[in-house]
Design a protein around this motif. Structure first.
Motif, PDB file in Angstrom:
ATOM      1  N   ILE A 117      50.068  78.733 104.192  1.00  0.00           N
ATOM      2  CA  ILE A 117      51.523  78.207 103.609  1.00  0.00           C
ATOM      3  C   ILE A 117      51.684  76.591 103.922  1.00  0.00           C
ATOM      4  N   LEU A 118      51.777  75.757 102.999  1.00  0.00           N
ATOM      5  CA  LEU A 118      51.799  74.417 103.033  1.00  0.00           C
ATOM      6  C   LEU A 118      50.836  73.810 104.093  1.00  0.00           C
ATOM      7  N   PRO A 119      49.491  73.855 103.782  1.00  0.00           N
ATOM      8  CA  PRO A 119      48.403  73.809 104.555  1.00  0.00           C
ATOM      9  C   PRO A 119      48.128  72.211 104.984  1.00  0.00           C
ATOM     10  N   GLU A 120      48.815  71.431 104.486  1.00  0.00           N
ATOM     11  CA  GLU A 120      48.756  69.996 104.812  1.00  0.00           C
ATOM     12  C   GLU A 120      50.137  69.574 105.493  1.00  0.00           C
ATOM     13  N   TYR A 121      51.147  70.499 105.441  1.00  0.00           N
ATOM     14  CA  TYR A 121      52.358  69.989 106.101  1.00  0.00           C
ATOM     15  C   TYR A 121      52.848  71.119 107.049  1.00  0.00           C
ATOM     16  N   ASN A 122      53.571  70.207 108.060  1.00  0.00           N
ATOM     17  CA  ASN A 122      54.482  70.862 109.068  1.00  0.00           C
ATOM     18  C   ASN A 122      56.014  70.631 108.453  1.00  0.00           C
ATOM     19  N   LEU A 123      56.758  71.692 108.712  1.00  0.00           N
ATOM     20  CA  LEU A 123      58.124  71.601 108.481  1.00  0.00           C
ATOM     21  C   LEU A 123      58.632  71.228 109.849  1.00  0.00           C
ATOM     22  N   SER A 124      59.984  70.168 109.671  1.00  0.00           N
ATOM     23  CA  SER A 124      60.782  69.935 110.697  1.00  0.00           C
ATOM     24  C   SER A 124      62.005  69.913 110.173  1.00  0.00           C
ATOM     25  N   MET A 125      62.929  69.780 110.964  1.00  0.00           N
ATOM     26  CA  MET A 125      64.472  70.145 110.898  1.00  0.00           C
ATOM     27  C   MET A 125      65.415  68.987 111.467  1.00  0.00           C
ATOM     28  N   ASP A 126      66.097  68.287 110.876  1.00  0.00           N
ATOM     29  CA  ASP A 126      67.103  67.222 111.511  1.00  0.00           C
ATOM     30  C   ASP A 126      68.386  68.026 111.376  1.00  0.00           C
ATOM     31  N   VAL A 127      69.325  68.040 112.507  1.00  0.00           N
ATOM     32  CA  VAL A 127      70.542  68.908 112.684  1.00  0.00           C
ATOM     33  C   VAL A 127      71.577  68.397 112.827  1.00  0.00           C
ATOM     34  N   TRP A 128      72.731  68.466 112.194  1.00  0.00           N
ATOM     35  CA  TRP A 128      73.857  68.159 112.303  1.00  0.00           C
ATOM     36  C   TRP A 128      75.144  69.033 112.433  1.00  0.00           C
ATOM     37  N   ASP A 129      75.803  68.767 113.432  1.00  0.00           N
ATOM     38  CA  ASP A 129      76.850  69.821 114.035  1.00  0.00           C
ATOM     39  C   ASP A 129      78.086  69.650 112.848  1.00  0.00           C
ATOM     40  N   THR A 130      78.404  70.516 112.143  1.00  0.00           N
ATOM     41  CA  THR A 130      79.808  70.608 111.155  1.00  0.00           C
ATOM     42  C   THR A 130      80.954  70.582 111.837  1.00  0.00           C
ATOM     43  N   GLU A 131      80.960  71.464 113.138  1.00  0.00           N
ATOM     44  CA  GLU A 131      82.084  71.837 113.753  1.00  0.00           C
ATOM     45  C   GLU A 131      82.989  72.554 112.973  1.00  0.00           C
TER      46      GLU A 131
END
Length: 393
Positions: A46-60
């Motif tokens: 799955i997505l052999p050339e890519y790592n997934l990453s996540m930037d997170v925002w707190d919506t409160e």
């Protein structure tokens, strides 16, 4: 993490993490999404050339903070490939209505309002929670099974509730089911329909069947019961609620052949080992977050395969790239896999999955919510265990 994956795709996540009573839901959902990313990144297929990453925002859990967070996400690097969340309907509306200007697909896991299943306003929105778009046909199929042809509705005046009632009425009318009345209320609906005082009006027993939304938890009504403001006693309420039906998603799928390779009990152990403090309340709520991230990853994987045929890749995405967004949107629409929560499919962005049919059964003063049937999302068929249904009279 697979060493062959030398590129990164970044997802913008919006969750309520502080200063709100649903903080624990946002945190458990975010944990599930992070766990999914970890599991996906370890898969070479799955997505052999890519790592997934996540930037997170707190919506409160505030719409203005959610909207500002979205603008912060798209005006800061790196370029986001999609968005995860917001968690709730009220915060999803402002984001899902403007992602089109940045060609971003949105997937969330907690939105159940049919109001967002509107491609004119929210064109690239998907939710792994069930909505009335999914539930209404099942309710109507259940009505027709028992030849119940006369219905009335009562709902709270609010956008989500009014949309749900409107959709149900339209679907029921199309199936030749007669609508007796449809009433709405703000506080106490006595002026609109006296059936809210169902015990004193006699609207219970063998000749009346109630369908209640979100009634699949034992004694849910006790959360807001206050005898100072009601003229119904607890025994009277129990009498009315003796045999209502409710329709809800099955929190744990039963198919062991999931895309992650884990069955539901293995996943729960996996999740509990991943987090610092496993949730006690709503411990299965976060599963839709895990499956939502898988839905996005699988769609990205198929999109990459299509792009490569045409000499392009996901790395070429930018906010003016309608071609990549179009392919990703189509692949999200074509989602079809077995997740931890059951089958994951979409129609106009709404989740199609297995739905449990539950009945409230109060016998000798003891309340139980009993699963009496299942509607299978993949086949569109319904199975009812007639022996489990408790008929009065």
């Amino acid at each position: 993490m697979d060493a062959a994956k030398n590129k990164t795709l970044t997802i913008a996540a919006f969750q309520p993490l502080t200063k709100t009573y649903i903080t624990f839901l946002g945190r458990t959902t975010l944990d599930a999404a992070r766990l999914a990313i970890q599991d996906i990144n370890e898969r070479s297929d799955i997505l052999p050339e890519y790592n997934l990453s996540m930037d997170v925002w707190d919506t409160e859990y505030k719409t203005w903070i959610t909207t500002k967070s979205f603008f912060d996400a798209v005006t800061s690097g790196p370029t986001k490939i999609a968005t995860f969340g917001p968690l709730t309907s009220v915060c999803s509306k402002p984001v899902a209505s403007i992602t089109k200007y940045w060609n971003l697909v949105t997937v969330t896991s907690g939105v159940s309002s049919a109001a967002l299943i509107n491609r004119n306003i929210y064109p690239y929105f998907f939710t792994t929670e069930t909505t009335d778009v999914t539930l209404n046909p099942i309710r109507i199929s259940f009505l027709k099974r028992y030849n119940w042809t006369r219905v009335a509705t009562i709902h709270y005046i609010g956008e989500s509730d009014e949309m749900a009632a409107k959709n149900f009425i339209a679907d029921a009318t199309a199936q030749n089911i007669t609508l007796i009345t449809s009433e709405a209320y703000v506080t106490d609906p006595v002026a609109q329909i006296k059936s809210i005082k169902a015990y004193h009006q006699g609207l219970y027993g063998p000749h009346y069947i109630w369908f209640i939304t979100y009634g699949s938890t034992d004694s849910w009504w006790r959360l807001s019961y206050d005898e100072r403001y009601l003229n119904c006693s607890i025994p009277e309420i129990k009498t009315v609620l003796t045999n209502y039906f409710t329709f809800d998603n099955i929190e744990l799928g039963t198919n062991p052949n999931t895309i992650s390779g884990m069955n539901s009990s293995q996943y729960m152990e996996h999740y509990n080992n991943f987090v610092e403090e496993p949730p006690v309340l709503y411990k299965y709520f976060q599963i839709n977050g895990y499956d939502a991230m898988w839905a996005l990853a699988l769609a990205l994987n198929r999109t990459e395969a299509i792009l490569k045929i045409n000499g392009s890749t996901l790395s070429d995405f930018h906010y003016n790239n309608t071609a990549i967004r179009s392919i990703l949107f189509n692949e999200m629409t074509n989602t079809d896999f077995i997740g931890i929560s059951g089958p994951v499919r979409f129609t106009k962005g709404a989740r199609i999955t297995d739905i449990g049919i539950f009945q409230s059964q109060i016998k000798n003063g003891v309340a139980n919510i009993v699963r009496v049937g299942t509607h299978f999302g993949q086949t569109g068929t319904m199975k009812i265990d007639e022996d489990k249904i408790y008929w009065i009279g």
